[in-house]
Design a protein around this motif. Sequence first.
Motif, PDB file in Angstrom:
ATOM      1  N   TYR A  33       0.823  -1.201   0.000  1.00  0.00           N
ATOM      2  CA  TYR A  33       0.000   0.000   0.000  1.00  0.00           C
ATOM      3  C   TYR A  33       0.861   1.256   0.000  1.00  0.00           C
ATOM      4  O   TYR A  33       0.445   2.306  -0.490  1.00  0.00           O
ATOM      5  CB  TYR A  33      -0.949   0.001   1.192  1.00  0.00           C
ATOM      6  N   ALA A  34       2.096   1.149   0.511  1.00  0.00           N
ATOM      7  CA  ALA A  34       3.019   2.281   0.443  1.00  0.00           C
ATOM      8  C   ALA A  34       3.314   2.626  -1.011  1.00  0.00           C
ATOM      9  O   ALA A  34       3.308   3.803  -1.408  1.00  0.00           O
ATOM     10  CB  ALA A  34       4.312   1.966   1.193  1.00  0.00           C
ATOM     11  N   VAL A  35       3.581   1.614  -1.841  1.00  0.00           N
ATOM     12  CA  VAL A  35       3.821   1.846  -3.269  1.00  0.00           C
ATOM     13  C   VAL A  35       2.566   2.419  -3.921  1.00  0.00           C
ATOM     14  O   VAL A  35       2.622   3.368  -4.705  1.00  0.00           O
ATOM     15  CB  VAL A  35       4.234   0.543  -3.977  1.00  0.00           C
ATOM     16  N   TYR A  36       1.428   1.859  -3.580  1.00  0.00           N
ATOM     17  CA  TYR A  36       0.137   2.305  -4.108  1.00  0.00           C
ATOM     18  C   TYR A  36      -0.062   3.794  -3.842  1.00  0.00           C
ATOM     19  O   TYR A  36      -0.411   4.570  -4.737  1.00  0.00           O
ATOM     20  CB  TYR A  36      -0.957   1.485  -3.425  1.00  0.00           C
ATOM     21  N   ARG A  37       0.189   4.206  -2.582  1.00  0.00           N
ATOM     22  CA  ARG A  37      -0.025   5.607  -2.217  1.00  0.00           C
ATOM     23  C   ARG A  37       0.984   6.531  -2.873  1.00  0.00           C
ATOM     24  O   ARG A  37       0.660   7.676  -3.215  1.00  0.00           O
ATOM     25  CB  ARG A  37       0.020   5.765  -0.696  1.00  0.00           C
ATOM     26  N   VAL A  38       2.213   6.067  -3.043  1.00  0.00           N
ATOM     27  CA  VAL A  38       3.212   6.896  -3.731  1.00  0.00           C
ATOM     28  C   VAL A  38       2.739   7.209  -5.145  1.00  0.00           C
ATOM     29  O   VAL A  38       2.775   8.366  -5.591  1.00  0.00           O
ATOM     30  CB  VAL A  38       4.590   6.197  -3.757  1.00  0.00           C
ATOM     31  N   LEU A  39       2.289   6.187  -5.878  1.00  0.00           N
ATOM     32  CA  LEU A  39       1.797   6.403  -7.233  1.00  0.00           C
ATOM     33  C   LEU A  39       0.557   7.297  -7.247  1.00  0.00           C
ATOM     34  O   LEU A  39       0.433   8.199  -8.071  1.00  0.00           O
ATOM     35  CB  LEU A  39       1.461   5.066  -7.885  1.00  0.00           C
ATOM     36  N   GLU A  40      -0.365   7.024  -6.333  1.00  0.00           N
ATOM     37  CA  GLU A  40      -1.597   7.802  -6.274  1.00  0.00           C
ATOM     38  C   GLU A  40      -1.305   9.272  -5.982  1.00  0.00           C
ATOM     39  O   GLU A  40      -1.817  10.170  -6.661  1.00  0.00           O
ATOM     40  CB  GLU A  40      -2.520   7.213  -5.202  1.00  0.00           C
ATOM     41  N   ASP A  41      -0.473   9.528  -4.972  1.00  0.00           N
ATOM     42  CA  ASP A  41      -0.158  10.908  -4.607  1.00  0.00           C
ATOM     43  C   ASP A  41       0.624  11.617  -5.708  1.00  0.00           C
ATOM     44  O   ASP A  41       0.453  12.822  -5.938  1.00  0.00           O
ATOM     45  CB  ASP A  41       0.629  10.939  -3.294  1.00  0.00           C
ATOM     46  N   TYR A  42       1.485  10.866  -6.379  1.00  0.00           N
ATOM     47  CA  TYR A  42       2.268  11.432  -7.485  1.00  0.00           C
ATOM     48  C   TYR A  42       1.343  11.912  -8.590  1.00  0.00           C
ATOM     49  O   TYR A  42       1.457  13.052  -9.071  1.00  0.00           O
ATOM     50  CB  TYR A  42       3.238  10.360  -7.986  1.00  0.00           C
ATOM     51  N   VAL A  43       0.410  11.061  -9.015  1.00  0.00           N
ATOM     52  CA  VAL A  43      -0.513  11.449 -10.084  1.00  0.00           C
ATOM     53  C   VAL A  43      -1.456  12.547  -9.605  1.00  0.00           C
ATOM     54  O   VAL A  43      -1.798  13.463 -10.366  1.00  0.00           O
ATOM     55  CB  VAL A  43      -1.304  10.226 -10.592  1.00  0.00           C
ATOM     56  N   ARG A  44      -1.852  12.494  -8.343  1.00  0.00           N
ATOM     57  CA  ARG A  44      -2.734  13.534  -7.797  1.00  0.00           C
ATOM     58  C   ARG A  44      -2.072  14.920  -7.931  1.00  0.00           C
ATOM     59  O   ARG A  44      -2.721  15.885  -8.337  1.00  0.00           O
ATOM     60  CB  ARG A  44      -3.047  13.225  -6.333  1.00  0.00           C
ATOM     61  N   ARG A  45      -0.797  15.007  -7.593  1.00  0.00           N
ATOM     62  CA  ARG A  45      -0.095  16.293  -7.728  1.00  0.00           C
ATOM     63  C   ARG A  45      -0.030  16.734  -9.189  1.00  0.00           C
ATOM     64  O   ARG A  45      -0.221  17.911  -9.503  1.00  0.00           O
ATOM     65  CB  ARG A  45       1.319  16.185  -7.151  1.00  0.00           C
ATOM     66  N   LYS A  46       0.250  15.788 -10.077  1.00  0.00           N
ATOM     67  CA  LYS A  46       0.320  16.110 -11.508  1.00  0.00           C
ATOM     68  C   LYS A  46      -1.027  16.637 -12.017  1.00  0.00           C
ATOM     69  O   LYS A  46      -1.084  17.620 -12.766  1.00  0.00           O
ATOM     70  CB  LYS A  46       0.713  14.867 -12.307  1.00  0.00           C
ATOM     71  N   ILE A 163      -1.768  14.455 -23.285  1.00  0.00           N
ATOM     72  CA  ILE A 163      -0.629  13.717 -23.836  1.00  0.00           C
ATOM     73  C   ILE A 163       0.680  14.202 -23.213  1.00  0.00           C
ATOM     74  O   ILE A 163       1.577  13.398 -22.906  1.00  0.00           O
ATOM     75  CB  ILE A 163      -0.613  13.828 -25.369  1.00  0.00           C
ATOM     76  N   ALA A 164       0.807  15.503 -22.988  1.00  0.00           N
ATOM     77  CA  ALA A 164       2.006  16.033 -22.340  1.00  0.00           C
ATOM     78  C   ALA A 164       2.129  15.491 -20.918  1.00  0.00           C
ATOM     79  O   ALA A 164       3.233  15.135 -20.466  1.00  0.00           O
ATOM     80  CB  ALA A 164       1.966  17.561 -22.325  1.00  0.00           C
ATOM     81  N   LEU A 165       1.006  15.407 -20.219  1.00  0.00           N
ATOM     82  CA  LEU A 165       0.994  14.872 -18.861  1.00  0.00           C
ATOM     83  C   LEU A 165       1.366  13.396 -18.865  1.00  0.00           C
ATOM     84  O   LEU A 165       2.212  12.944 -18.071  1.00  0.00           O
ATOM     85  CB  LEU A 165      -0.402  15.070 -18.260  1.00  0.00           C
ATOM     86  N   LEU A 166       0.769  12.633 -19.765  1.00  0.00           N
ATOM     87  CA  LEU A 166       1.058  11.201 -19.867  1.00  0.00           C
ATOM     88  C   LEU A 166       2.529  10.957 -20.193  1.00  0.00           C
ATOM     89  O   LEU A 166       3.171  10.084 -19.602  1.00  0.00           O
ATOM     90  CB  LEU A 166       0.149  10.586 -20.928  1.00  0.00           C
ATOM     91  N   ASP A 167       3.071  11.736 -21.123  1.00  0.00           N
ATOM     92  CA  ASP A 167       4.471  11.574 -21.514  1.00  0.00           C
ATOM     93  C   ASP A 167       5.398  11.808 -20.327  1.00  0.00           C
ATOM     94  O   ASP A 167       6.358  11.055 -20.108  1.00  0.00           O
ATOM     95  CB  ASP A 167       4.791  12.552 -22.643  1.00  0.00           C
ATOM     96  N   GLU A 168       5.113  12.820 -19.538  1.00  0.00           N
ATOM     97  CA  GLU A 168       5.932  13.138 -18.367  1.00  0.00           C
ATOM     98  C   GLU A 168       5.889  12.011 -17.345  1.00  0.00           C
ATOM     99  O   GLU A 168       6.911  11.602 -16.791  1.00  0.00           O
ATOM    100  CB  GLU A 168       5.425  14.447 -17.752  1.00  0.00           C
ATOM    101  N   VAL A 169       4.693  11.485 -17.100  1.00  0.00           N
ATOM    102  CA  VAL A 169       4.536  10.401 -16.122  1.00  0.00           C
ATOM    103  C   VAL A 169       5.243   9.138 -16.590  1.00  0.00           C
ATOM    104  O   VAL A 169       5.977   8.496 -15.833  1.00  0.00           O
ATOM    105  CB  VAL A 169       3.039  10.126 -15.865  1.00  0.00           C
ATOM    106  N   TYR A 170       5.041   8.760 -17.840  1.00  0.00           N
ATOM    107  CA  TYR A 170       5.663   7.536 -18.344  1.00  0.00           C
ATOM    108  C   TYR A 170       7.184   7.633 -18.307  1.00  0.00           C
ATOM    109  O   TYR A 170       7.873   6.641 -18.026  1.00  0.00           O
ATOM    110  CB  TYR A 170       5.177   7.240 -19.755  1.00  0.00           C
ATOM    111  N   CYS A 171       7.735   8.801 -18.619  1.00  0.00           N
ATOM    112  CA  CYS A 171       9.192   8.967 -18.539  1.00  0.00           C
ATOM    113  C   CYS A 171       9.676   8.801 -17.102  1.00  0.00           C
ATOM    114  O   CYS A 171      10.702   8.154 -16.857  1.00  0.00           O
ATOM    115  CB  CYS A 171       9.594  10.325 -19.093  1.00  0.00           C
TER     116      CYS A 171
END
Length: 410
Positions: A33-46, A163-171
């Motif tokens: 769940y720590a990994v889950y929250r890191v990803l969730e919070d990361y995308v939330r900020r984006k 698309i710009a947001l997706l590209d940044e996240v995938y990188c």
Amino acid sequence: MDDLDHRNLGVKLKLWHLQEDAPGMVFWHPRGYAVYRVLEDYVRRKMRRAGYAEVRTPQLLPQEFWGRSGHWDKFGEHMFRVDDGDLAMALKPMSCPCHVQIFNKGLRSWRELPIRYAEFGACHRNEPSGSLHGIMRTRAFEQDDAHVFCREQDVEGEVARFIALLDEVYCDLGFPDYEVALATRPAVRAGDDATWDLSEAKLGDAARQCGLAPQINPGEGAFYGPKLEFALRDRLGRSWQCGTVQLDGVLPQRLEASYVAPDGSRARPLMIHHAIFGSLSRMIAILLEHHGGVLPFWLSPDQVAVAPISKDQAAYSADVLAAFEDAGIRAVAYDGADTLSRRIVAAHEMAVPVMAIVGGREMRDGRVSLRERDGSQADVPLAEAVSRLRARARPGAFVAEALSPANAGS
């Protein structure tokens, strides 16, 4: 299953478990769940920076509502139904109709558009048991769901924004290269041909204006609109379809969404659906297999293991742990009765990227010995250790470290 299958890795790394009496339901353990929250919070900020407002919508809604949206006709056999007396209810399989309900509250003006909503929507789909696959395909999952209500002239700009947001996240996640496809109208669909002609043309033009050259996937669109599909390629050469952006002129009409146009008339907005991950649990599974179970530092459930050489350093070790935690670094104490070498092996087996070893000399001088998974070490002042690890904890930092030969596998 091989050792690098996410189903084995989830158990080995104590991330989650599944059980036979709850098929397709994930039990997230603290490390997972720590990994889950890191990803969730990361995308939330984006999403927040990109102008999206986060919302939350109900899990259980009347079956009649899903009938009006068209989802019951399309997905009814895969929806969980709940009877509340004479009222038939169903768990939501997706969040898009719920976001229309939020849009519909109050009189909307063309000056407010585009309006952007985002939700980590908990969804349920009664997938056949034979199609379930670890945490890649489950019956309960969370989507990084977002919807934009806009006018026709806004479409290209909003798709480009996504698309710009997706590209940044995938990188940041270690996937700089991805494939794009335009999925066109299926045989069974809602809406007239004129609506589909407009949607396919606008979405294709938007992709090309972003420098993309999507291949065409005939008949693979959603029942309400065409979509761009983004597929990642992992280090084993496998392709994973994850992100989507869809253009929809059907749901706003079915659910009577409208806004006041510049001439005072009522007009229908277009609706853009999109997700970067699709399913957070599926993305975690892909990341685990892509990185061989050793996630980059910023994604690791435990980023640093603090290990005193003996009990004499227990108090200073606790101070080191607190210093890391205060800096936002996920630190865990490896201070058991085992020998230091056994504790190092235990941390390695849990794919902890860094050991912070504390002995008498480190305690005396206010220092710490940082040991990497490849065995290299650096003896540095505690403040410098905190600074170094905090820099590595930024999303995307050192993303390639997990793919090095020294870190691959266990």
